[in-house]
Write an enzyme that holds these catalytic residues in place. Structure first.
Site, PDB file in Angstrom:
ATOM      1  CE  LYS A  38      22.745 -39.955 -11.427  1.00  0.00           C
ATOM      2  NZ  LYS A  38      24.068 -39.551 -11.867  1.00  0.00           N
ATOM      3  NE  ARG A 136      29.394 -34.848 -10.434  1.00  0.00           N
ATOM      4  CZ  ARG A 136      28.444 -35.529 -11.057  1.00  0.00           C
ATOM      5  NH1 ARG A 136      27.290 -34.952 -11.331  1.00  0.00           N
ATOM      6  NH2 ARG A 136      28.624 -36.777 -11.429  1.00  0.00           N
ATOM      7  CG  HIS A 168      30.526 -38.189 -14.647  1.00  0.00           C
ATOM      8  ND1 HIS A 168      29.794 -39.136 -15.338  1.00  0.00           N
ATOM      9  CD2 HIS A 168      29.664 -37.173 -14.400  1.00  0.00           C
ATOM     10  CE1 HIS A 168      28.549 -38.692 -15.499  1.00  0.00           C
ATOM     11  NE2 HIS A 168      28.443 -37.507 -14.941  1.00  0.00           N
ATOM     12  NE  ARG A 223      29.895 -43.890 -14.090  1.00  0.00           N
ATOM     13  CZ  ARG A 223      31.057 -43.368 -14.503  1.00  0.00           C
ATOM     14  NH1 ARG A 223      32.141 -44.113 -14.544  1.00  0.00           N
ATOM     15  NH2 ARG A 223      31.119 -42.103 -14.853  1.00  0.00           N
ATOM     16  CE1 TYR A 263      -5.565 -20.527  -5.919  1.00  0.00           C
ATOM     17  CE2 TYR A 263      -4.167 -22.226  -6.852  1.00  0.00           C
ATOM     18  CZ  TYR A 263      -4.987 -21.771  -5.843  1.00  0.00           C
ATOM     19  OH  TYR A 263      -5.236 -22.572  -4.760  1.00  0.00           O
ATOM     20  CB  CYS A 310      -3.778 -25.899  -8.435  1.00  0.00           C
ATOM     21  SG  CYS A 310      -4.985 -24.926  -9.335  1.00  0.00           S
ATOM     22  CG  MET A 311       0.383 -28.335  -3.977  1.00  0.00           C
ATOM     23  SD  MET A 311       0.341 -27.983  -2.223  1.00  0.00           S
ATOM     24  CE  MET A 311       0.928 -26.301  -2.174  1.00  0.00           C
ATOM     25  CG  ASP A 312      -3.331 -30.445  -4.190  1.00  0.00           C
ATOM     26  OD1 ASP A 312      -2.214 -30.840  -3.828  1.00  0.00           O
ATOM     27  OD2 ASP A 312      -3.973 -29.552  -3.605  1.00  0.00           O
TER      28      ASP A 312
HETATM   29  C1  LIG Z   1      24.266 -39.963 -13.160  1.00  0.00           C
HETATM   30  C2  LIG Z   1      25.566 -40.523 -13.521  1.00  0.00           C
HETATM   31  C3  LIG Z   1      25.677 -41.412 -14.600  1.00  0.00           C
HETATM   32  C4  LIG Z   1      24.521 -41.723 -15.536  1.00  0.00           C
HETATM   33  O1  LIG Z   1      24.334 -40.655 -16.433  1.00  0.00           O
HETATM   34  P1  LIG Z   1      23.326 -40.765 -17.690  1.00  0.00           P
HETATM   35  O2  LIG Z   1      23.576 -39.520 -18.432  1.00  0.00           O
HETATM   36  O3  LIG Z   1      21.950 -40.837 -17.117  1.00  0.00           O
HETATM   37  O4  LIG Z   1      23.688 -41.995 -18.431  1.00  0.00           O
HETATM   38  C5  LIG Z   1      26.910 -42.014 -14.810  1.00  0.00           C
HETATM   39  N1  LIG Z   1      27.977 -41.722 -14.027  1.00  0.00           N
HETATM   40  C6  LIG Z   1      27.908 -40.836 -13.003  1.00  0.00           C
HETATM   41  C7  LIG Z   1      29.124 -40.553 -12.193  1.00  0.00           C
HETATM   42  C8  LIG Z   1      26.710 -40.201 -12.734  1.00  0.00           C
HETATM   43  O5  LIG Z   1      26.646 -39.315 -11.738  1.00  0.00           O
END
Ligand SMILES: *Cc1c(COP(=O)(O)O)cnc(C)c1O
Length: 370
Positions: A38, A136, A168, A223, A263, A310-312
């Site tokens: 993600k 969540r 999670h 995960r 700045y 700065c921005m850039d």
């Molecule tokens: C982002 C996420 C992960 C990965 O988390 P890490 O801490 O980067 O390993 C696993 N499961 C869910 C549901 C997540 O949102």
């Protein structure tokens, strides 16, 4: 974007990333591996990282939003992809069209999905999310059991393949962490309930920290993302970052003692100094909080960022050293025996490595080294 003439670039060491994946696999022995990509693969680039994972024979990819999964499919990724976040009614058609696995966390969403499946004459693959303590998304254990019974009996059974169930962790940075242990316990107990005990679908819980600190959190699949990208690895395991941020010196000048820089003149040169300008700024995701705090590496030597970012662009004081326009500058990564780590930057910005990585947008081109 892949403009090779741009004076700043993110370098992704794909070979290093693949070695990280191989290492993670050795750590989890029999569990399957799902890598969340993600937020543009934590800033590394969504489709290129998905491709690298497919090369490594990944079992599952995960994303937060259906749009990320669709981008992967359009980029030619055919591996299973799981959308972790809540789905919205408008996304269901795309999820079905592109064969994307998604999460069902309420009876209401299940009904919407069933309607679209009926209209399109399609089945879908879903994971149920149970909330064991993150609060969540996800259902309470009792609700999860009830919804599972519904999805696996008619009329829903003709539309749904329940292929996984997960939760999670809200914590888990050390192995005695009470909150994490309690969540693992809740998940394990639910998995022993009559609905789930004999099921062969994927049961999964651990992210990077959960996987590293609790072998009891591995279940059928893990995960980890941050770990795969090379961060938060315990000593002695062969995992390293694969992300560097580099630029070329854009400008050189000499300022006199007492002259203010950038700045607000938040920095005033304490002596006559050579100042170089680096063509990266907060508009690229390089945090303004690093003003007068961060440093860069030029020719294996550390120099301070001076004045407001700065921005850039931003300025660096190179003292009396010889630095030339066009010299390579490392903003994140290694130069010789020196390193500026994402952890160092995160700590200076009072945040976590995740946020630093995700912040880099598409303005800086990414270069993939295989
Ligand atoms: C982002 C996420 C992960 C990965 O988390 P890490 O801490 O980067 O390993 C696993 N499961 C869910 C549901 C997540 O949102």
């Amino acid at each position: 974007m892949s403009d090779a003439s741009h004076p700043a670039w993110i370098e992704i060491d794909v070979a290093r990333f693949k070695r990280n994946i191989a290492t993670v696999r050795r750590e989890i022995t029999s569990a399957r591996l799902c890598v969340p990509i993600k937020a543009n693969a934590y800033g590394h680039g969504l489709v290129p990282m998905a491709r690298a994972l497919v090369d490594e024979g990944i079992e599952y990819l995960a994303v937060a939003h259906s749009s990320e999964a669709v981008t992967c499919r359009r980029g030619g990724i055919t591996a299973p992809i799981l959308v972790l976040g809540a789905i919205h009614e408008e996304q269901i058609d795309d999820l079905l069209r592109y064969d994307i696995d998604f999460t069902i966390s309420s009876a209401f969403k299940a009904r919407l999905v069933a309607e679209r499946c009926r209209a399109r004459n399609k089945r879908c693959r879903v994971h149920l999310e149970v909330d064991t303590g993150m609060r969540r998304t996800g259902m309470r254990p009792e609700t999860t059991r009830a919804l599972y019974r519904e999805l696996t009996s008619e009329p829903y059974a003709q539309f749904f393949d329940v292929v996984g169930i997960y939760s999670h962790l809200a914590t888990g940075t050390h192995e005695n962490d009470k909150i994490a242990l309690d969540q693992i316990e809740k998940f394990s107990t639910l998995m022993l309930s009559p609905e789930f005990a004999s099921q062969t679908f994927l049961k999964h819980l651990g992210n990077s920290a959960g996987m590293l600190n609790f072998s009891s959190a591995h279940f059928d699949m893990v995960r980890p993302a941050l770990l795969c990208f090379g961060y938060a690895a315990p000593l002695g395991i062969d995992i390293e970052p694969c992300f560097s941020l580099k630029a070329r010196v854009a400008y050189f000048k000499v300022v006199d003692e007492g002259e203010g820089i950038s700045y607000g003149h938040s920095y005033v040169a304490p002596s006559r100094s050579r100042i170089v300008t680096i063509p990266v700024g907060y508009g690229d995701g390089f945090r303004r909080a690093l003003s007068n705090r961060g440093s860069v590496l030029i020719r294996n030597k550390r120099y301070p960022i001076v004045g407001t970012i700065c921005m850039d662009q931003f300025m660096v004081n190179v003292g009396n050293d010889d630095v030339y326009v066009g010299d390579e500058v490392v903003l994140i990564g290694r130069s010789g025996d020196q390193e500026i780590s994402v952890a160092e930057i995160a700590s200076l910005c009072d945040t976590i490595p995740y946020e630093i990585l995700c912040n880099f947008n598409e303005r800086i081109p990414r270069i993939y080294r295989h």
